[in-house]
Design an enzyme around this catalytic site. Structure first.
Site, short mmCIF file in Angstrom:
data_model
loop_
_atom_site.label_atom_id
_atom_site.label_comp_id
_atom_site.label_asym_id
_atom_site.label_seq_id
_atom_site.Cartn_x
_atom_site.Cartn_y
_atom_site.Cartn_z
N HIS A 44 -1.09 4.50 6.99
CA HIS A 44 -0.65 4.97 5.81
C HIS A 44 -0.27 6.62 6.18
O HIS A 44 -1.09 7.17 6.89
CB HIS A 44 -1.59 4.79 4.69
CG HIS A 44 -1.87 3.21 4.51
ND1 HIS A 44 -2.91 2.77 5.02
CD2 HIS A 44 -1.25 2.30 4.11
CE1 HIS A 44 -3.00 1.50 4.69
NE2 HIS A 44 -1.81 1.14 4.26
N SER B 3 0.79 -1.32 0.09
CA SER B 3 -0.01 -0.13 -0.13
C SER B 3 0.85 1.35 -0.13
O SER B 3 0.32 2.38 -0.24
CB SER B 3 -0.93 0.02 1.26
OG SER B 3 -0.11 -0.14 2.52
N ASP C 153 -4.48 7.00 8.25
CA ASP C 153 -5.67 6.42 8.83
C ASP C 153 -4.91 5.12 9.66
O ASP C 153 -5.58 4.36 10.07
CB ASP C 153 -6.19 5.61 7.51
CG ASP C 153 -5.23 4.62 6.88
OD1 ASP C 153 -4.00 4.54 7.35
OD2 ASP C 153 -5.46 4.07 5.69
#
Ligand SMILES: *[C@@H]1O[C@H](CO)[C@@H](O)[C@H](O)[C@H]1NC(C)=O
Ligand SMILES: *[C@@H]1O[C@H](CO)[C@@H](O)[C@H](O)[C@H]1NC(C)=O
Ligand SMILES: *[C@@H]1O[C@H](CO)[C@@H](O)[C@H](O)[C@H]1NC(C)=O
Ligand SMILES: *[C@@H]1O[C@H](CO)[C@@H](O)[C@H](O)[C@H]1NC(C)=O
Length: 391
Positions: A357, A48, A354
């Site tokens: 990230h 990610s 979040d």
């Protein structure tokens, strides 16, 4: 009718003198100066930290408020905005990378992105969408997808028609920059499986050898320039801090979790030294993203950040993170109450978006620092990463 023509002549002559002048100044640069690389394409592999839409297209699209800062709608990134890879692509003058897995409007003319959120290097024990699962697209699978793209893009180019121009040219595969940011979830999976720090630390050599094997395979099919991010300080992320009791370091991060990340990075750096010996035509740049990210936690004010250990989008608590998975953009039950985990007011003063990230603002600073070469081995700027060393 006369004056426009004169203007055009003036413009052309100004342009010509500019070209001569810039040629002249280039020639005056010291002989030591190293040429910028061409890099007509980027092929990215990762999780990610660099996924520009792979997980969203294939399994799990992030809901609003993801994307709110830069794209103003969810845009495939697990962030409020851009990722480091977006800044890297833009700095080469390329569009943002399309995710290989995105069948809607993808344009691979300047590269492709094989990264997906929650990808690991090694095969994970549990696959999404199972709770606590990881992406099925491991680094080895990402390599297979790359081979598919490499072969089939050329068939499509030869066939012509509307899809041909969306494919990279054949020569781009040897001239491209191959970028990597993966490994964080291999460590995270161990921690969340309740392995001891010692056990996760012990898994590092196996993870790194699987990483190196994939670099060699890409070299074997013609890849030459490799830009490898090390892993960030996982012990500074809310999802670790909120889930594991830990001794804290001076920045308030989980000390031993970060030590495992440091050990991973030590082994990764050793692996790049070995890869340079094994792959004589490869330019391999090891990039110390850890140090840059850590500085955001250690000296947040210097960069205009506040409370760096608390995520922007979450459902409350000391680190604005509850439970074991992301809750940003969802309604969750915390202590018997229904709470919508929404965004904070000022994402631009946050390091973390979040709980796992980084924000658009943090990614921009990390890019600014790593693109100079100050955190690279060899210490060459991003645009010179096709060179094996300073000579
Ligand atoms: C694909 O991207 C290239 C590079 O930005 C651009 O020139 C081209 O027009 C794009 N193709 C389409 C169909 O959008
Ligand atoms: C790609 O093409 C090469 C040569 O044509 C072939 O040997 C190889 O098996 C192909 N790979 C894939 C994944 O199709
Ligand atoms: C790890 O421990 C936590 C807390 O005791 C527990 O809730 C969780 O189910 C455990 N996870 C696994 C994979 O065993
Ligand atoms: C991880 O393993 C290395 C090598 O065995 C060791 O030097 C290091 O102290 C270990 N770190 C942790 C946090 O266990």
């Amino acid at each position: 009718m006369e004056s426009p023509r004169i203007n055009i002549k003036v413009i052309i002559s100004l342009f010509c003198s500019y070209m001569l002048l810039s040629h002249y100044t280039t020639a005056l640069r010291p002989a030591l100066a190293i040429k910028e690389c061409e890099f007509p394409a980027i092929f990215n592999f990762g999780d990610s930290n660099s996924d520009t839409g792979g997980l969203a297209a294939s399994i799990y699209p992030s809901p609003p408020p993801y994307g709110e800062t830069y794209f103003h709608i969810p845009a495939g990134r697990i962030s409020d905005g851009r990722l480091i890879i977006d800044f890297l692509a833009k700095s080469l003058g390329h569009p943002f990378l399309s995710a290989y897995l995105d069948s809607l409007g993808a344009n691979f003319s300047h590269g492709a992105n094989f990264a997906t959120g929650s990808s690991t290097i090694r095969l994970p024990n549990r696959i999404l969408p199972a709770p606590g699962g990881y992406s099925p697209f491991t680094l080895t699978i990402q390599y297979s997808q790359f081979l598919q793209l490499k072969n089939r893009s050329q068939l499509i180019r030869h066939r012509g028609g509307i899809f041909a121009s969306l494919m990279p040219k054949e020569e781009y595969f040897s001239k491209a920059l191959y970028t990597f940011d993966i490994g964080q979830n291999d460590l995270g999976e161990g921690f969340f499986a309740n392995l001891t720090i010692h056990q996760v630390n012990g898994s590092v050599p196996d993870i790194i050898s699987s990483f190196s094997a994939n670099i060699k395979k890409i070299y074997d099919v013609g890849g030459r320039s490799f830009w490898i991010h090390n892993t960030g300080p996982i012990g500074c992320l809310p999802y670790i801090l909120a889930n594991f009791p830990s001794q804290k370091d001076e920045a308030g991060c989980a000390k031993s979790h970060n030590e495992v990340a440091q050990h991973f990075n030590h082994k990764l750096k050793e692996a790049t030294v070995q890869l340079r010996k094994d792959l004589p035509l490869a330019a391999i740049t090891y990039v110390d993203v850890y140090s840059v990210k850590y500085s955001l936690y250690k000296e947040p004010k210097k960069y205009g950040f506040e409370l760096p250990l608390v995520g922007c989008c979450g459902s409350g608590g000391k680190y604005n993170f509850n439970g074991r998975t992301l809750d940003c953009g969802r309604t969750v039950t915390v202590n018997g109450r229904q709470i919508f985990a929404g965004s904070c007011k000022r994402p631009y003063v946050k390091v973390n978006w979040d709980g796992i990230h980084y924000t658009d603002a943090a990614a921009k600073i990390v890019f600014d620092k790593i693109s100079t070469g100050a955190f690279s081995d060899p210490p060459l700027p991003f645009k010179q990463a096709c060179h094996r060393s300073l000579d």
